[in-house]
Design an enzyme around this catalytic site. Structure first.
Site, short mmCIF file in Angstrom:
data_model
loop_
_atom_site.label_atom_id
_atom_site.label_comp_id
_atom_site.label_asym_id
_atom_site.label_seq_id
_atom_site.Cartn_x
_atom_site.Cartn_y
_atom_site.Cartn_z
N LYS A 145 0.80 -1.29 -0.14
CA LYS A 145 0.09 0.15 0.02
C LYS A 145 1.01 1.19 0.16
CE LYS A 145 -4.37 1.36 1.87
NZ LYS A 145 -5.74 0.89 2.84
N GLU B 120 -20.37 -4.69 9.10
CA GLU B 120 -21.43 -3.78 10.02
C GLU B 120 -22.51 -4.82 10.57
OE1 GLU B 120 -20.04 -3.19 6.92
OE2 GLU B 120 -18.95 -1.20 7.44
N ARG C 296 -26.07 -0.87 5.78
CA ARG C 296 -25.90 -2.44 5.94
C ARG C 296 -26.53 -3.48 6.75
NH1 ARG C 296 -20.97 -4.19 2.75
NH2 ARG C 296 -21.71 -3.43 0.70
C1 LIG Z 1 -19.35 -1.40 3.99
C2 LIG Z 1 -18.11 -0.46 3.96
N1 LIG Z 1 -17.62 -0.05 5.28
C3 LIG Z 1 -16.33 0.48 5.33
C4 LIG Z 1 -15.91 1.37 4.37
C5 LIG Z 1 -14.78 2.29 4.64
N2 LIG Z 1 -13.60 1.66 3.90
C6 LIG Z 1 -13.21 2.27 2.54
S1 LIG Z 1 -12.05 1.43 2.06
C7 LIG Z 1 -11.71 0.25 3.19
C8 LIG Z 1 -10.53 -0.60 3.35
C9 LIG Z 1 -10.65 -1.49 2.36
O1 LIG Z 1 -9.39 -2.18 2.64
P1 LIG Z 1 -9.11 -3.09 1.32
O2 LIG Z 1 -9.91 -3.72 0.62
O3 LIG Z 1 -7.76 -4.02 1.93
O4 LIG Z 1 -8.53 -2.15 0.33
P2 LIG Z 1 -6.93 -1.10 0.26
O5 LIG Z 1 -7.55 0.12 0.48
O6 LIG Z 1 -6.29 -1.86 1.52
O7 LIG Z 1 -6.59 -1.45 -0.95
C10 LIG Z 1 -12.88 0.73 4.34
C11 LIG Z 1 -13.07 -0.05 5.66
C12 LIG Z 1 -16.48 0.97 3.06
N3 LIG Z 1 -16.25 1.48 2.02
N4 LIG Z 1 -17.57 0.19 2.97
#
Ligand SMILES: Cc1ncc(C[n+]2csc(CCOP(=O)(O)OP(=O)(O)O)c2C)c(N)n1
Length: 644
Positions: free
Chosen positions: A282, A361, A389
């Site tokens: 990342k 959630e 959700r």
């Molecule tokens: C249902 C939901 N909960 C929380 C989020 C907030 N959120 C956006 S990106 C993220 C992390 C995603 O992590 P990953 O899938 O590993 O992607 P990365 O950013 O590490 O590439 C979160 C928790 C969201 N977008 N949707």
């Protein structure tokens, strides 16, 4: 813009590039992303991590014929740059500009819109099944992060995909991080795969051995069983294979030839669900983001406010720290958002009492319900948009059993640049439907403390909604106090119109009243801090004495606070009062700054004042009369009778 990137107008232009050029293109893309995102704000580290993966995907697959589906969509900036959107890239996340997520209406290369996590595999499977039903043969690829794959929906989809055996490619973009480090047993499993390459070697060696044996059919099958037994012994990759996927990996996600080799194999040789495990870093290529991927997950726009007033989220976390200290039963649950909710300050002192459950959630809410049954007082810290959700869990697991779970709803109302998928403009409506639930919103950060304290004491489920913004800068009381449930507060008296404002709308309502006073218009302003239960007595009193009411909420007008006020009055027989409801009409709120969007819907000082004036046919305000008839989102109706 770099020379090579300048030449890429659609994914086909990538195909003629040689490896040296591809690496140069990757650097140019990184420069472009860093330059744009540090200006516009947005998801920086996630995008820097998928530059090579995105290039490889677009060289191996034929978008838009092949479907490339990004989970969450927050890491789709590179995809946007390569799919004909680079000229408008500077408008990213601005009002009227490119979305920060994938959006069907924006490009044929975005086959599925997103913003919330864990949907990609379900959508991809739907497309793969549709393809098979119609006898077509395109490829479908879902790219999901190790954070998003912790969401229950992703597992539900993997489960069905393995069962159906449809041709589908799931690429796991594994960087070890959600926004914070990924949590849970699955994260540990992935860690093992990532750091233990033994399995890969053993698997390759056993394949080699088997292929060289002079095999009869029986011996071959025995060999296959031997291989899977061996895998079971040494590798957690068996997990994916038992789910019905062919597992490939781990693959170096910054090595384009290695990525392309794996994707070609998945595309051409495997006719069943395939799981390609790609390891990325990342923030790759931008040292500050690589060394602090949590901070650089989402960066603020250059012109973001740097005032020293605490945000509502910070006041929430400070309050929780006090409450956790005061009462050993208080625990906090966050579905993967400890940073956004500033819970690190509580985690630092009470690591055992803050639970990051992953992007889950639904589980977060029912987990809280379970804790209540055993005497704990859980506070679910969740963004308004993400609680959507878990509505059935709120209804069925919490409220039906009247379990006192507290919902601390951050980002209530208009959130700004994240746009349609993230606006918190529905919660007052969807929560007000539910029996037993107390629905509240503070007028300022001091009242936020008191409402959270009230919620913890209330013995019923209760939500406290607050906006994504700085507080108003008011003094914070040292002692918390309980606010009587359902009791509103009159902040200002006036005879002409009464404004019933909730949460973030109280401050602009007061501003509007001050403005109107300059023209001799007397306005009562009420802090309607409970959307449920309503302060019935006060509403009836104001409706019968002042007769002209304006309700203001940063929420949809459909089933919102204003409509609850109207319903109450309709049942009370006060027929001659007029109510004008200000809020968001029946539409999804686009992206843009909060100021622009609030002004658009009349949810600011001027819009509220105009709504007041509209109830006083003979009144004008010198400063406000110009725009008097432009209140776009207001509904006016007499309490009994037909819509005007
Ligand atoms: C249902 C939901 N909960 C929380 C989020 C907030 N959120 C956006 S990106 C993220 C992390 C995603 O992590 P990953 O899938 O590993 O992607 P990365 O950013 O590490 O590439 C979160 C928790 C969201 N977008 N949707």
């Amino acid at each position: 813009m770099g020379i090579l990137l300048d030449r890429i107008n659609n994914p086909r232009d990538l195909k003629g590039l040689v490896p040296r050029e591809l690496n140069k293109l990757a650097s140019e893309i990184r420069e472009e992303v860093v330059a744009t995102v540090t200006n516009s704000g947005g998801h920086l580290a996630s995008n820097l991590g998928v530059v090579e993966l995105t290039i490889a995907l677009h060289r191996i697959f034929e978008s838009p014929r092949d479907k490339i589906i990004w989970d969450v969509g927050h890491q789709s900036y590179v995809h946007k740059l390569l799919t004909g959107r680079k000229k408008s890239f500077a408008s990213l996340r601005q009002y009227g500009g490119l979305s920060g997520f994938t959006t069907r209406s924006e490009s044929e290369h975005d086959p599925f819109g997103a913003g919330h996590a864990s949907t990609s595999v379900s959508a991809a499977l739907g497309m793969a099944v549709a393809r098979d039903l119609s006898g077509d043969n395109y490829h479908v690829v879902a790219i999901i992060g190790d954070g998003a794959i912790t969401g229950g929906m992703a597992f539900e989809a993997l489960n069905q995909a393995g069962h159906l055996g449809s041709r589908l490619i799931v690429v796991l973009n594994d960087n070890g991080m959600s926004i914070s480090p990924s949590v849970g047993a699955l994260a540990k499993l992935l860690d093992k795969l990532r750091f233990d390459h033994r399995y890969y070697r053993v698997k390759e060696e056993s394949r080699h051995l088997l292929s060289n044996l002079p095999l009869g059919k029986k011996l071959y099958q025995l060999g296959q069983r031997l291989e899977s037994g061996l895998r079971g012994l040494v590798s957690p990759a068996t997990f994916w294979e038992e789910l019905g996927f062919t597992y490939m990996g781990p693959i170096d996600g910054h090595n384009i030839p290695e990525l392309e080799g794996a994707l070609v194999k998945a595309r051409d040789y495997l006719l069943k669900p395939t799981f390609v495990h790609v390891i990325t870093t990342k923030g790759k290529g931008y040292r500050p983001a690589e060394s602090d991927a949590v901070y650089f997950h989402g960066v603020a726009a250059k012109n973001a406010s740097t005032k020293l007033i605490p945000t509502y989220s910070e006041v929430f976390a400070q309050t929780m720290l006090h409450l956790v200290r005061q009462d050993p039963r208080v625990v906090i649950i966050t579905p993967a958002m400890p940073e956004g909710n500033y819970l690190n300050i509580v985690q630092a002192e009470f690591p055992q009492r803050v639970f990051d459950v992953g992007i889950c959630e639904q589980h977060a809410v029912t987990f809280a319900a379970g804790l209540v049954t055993q005497g704990y007082l859980p506070v679910v810290a969740i963004y308004s948009t993400f609680l959507q959700r878990a509505i059935d869990q709120v209804i069925h697991d919490v409220c039906l059993q009247d379990l006192p779970v507290v919902f601390a709803l951050d980002r209530g109302g208009i959130v700004g640049e994240d746009g349609k998928t993230h606006q918190g403009t529905f919660d007052i409506s969807y929560l007000s439907l539910i029996p037993n639930l107390i629905v509240s919103a503070p007028k300022d950060e001091n009242e936020l403390q008191h409402l959270l304290y009230t919620a913890v004491k209330s013995d019923h489920p209760m939500s406290v909604r607050y906006p994504r913004s700085l507080g108003l800068g008011v003094k914070l009381d040292k002692e918390f106090k309980e606010i009587p449930i359902g009791k509103w507060e009159i902040l200002r008296d006036g005879d002409d119109v009464a404004i019933l404002a909730i949460g973030s709308m109280v401050a602009p309502a007061l501003d509007a009243a001050r403005e109107l006073a300059k023209d001799g218009i007397g306005t009562t302003v009420v802090n309607a801090r409970f959307a449920k239960p309503l302060d019935e007595e006060l509403i009836k009193e104001l409706a019968s004495q002042i007769k002209r009411l304006v309700s203001v909420e940063e929420n949809t007008l459909n089933g919102g606070f204003g409509s609850s006020v109207i319903s109450l009055l309709q049942g009370s027989g006060i027929a001659d009062a007029q109510v004008r409801c200000l809020g968001i009409p029946d539409e999804f709120v686009e992206q843009g700054s909060q100021d622009i969007l609030r002004a658009k819907y009349g949810l600011d000082r001027s819009g509220i004042a105009q709504a007041v004036l509209s109830l006083l046919p003979n009144a004008t305000s010198s400063s406000l009369s110009k725009n008097r008839n432009e209140v776009g989102s207001a509904l006016t109706r007499p309490i009994l009778g037909r819509w005007k």
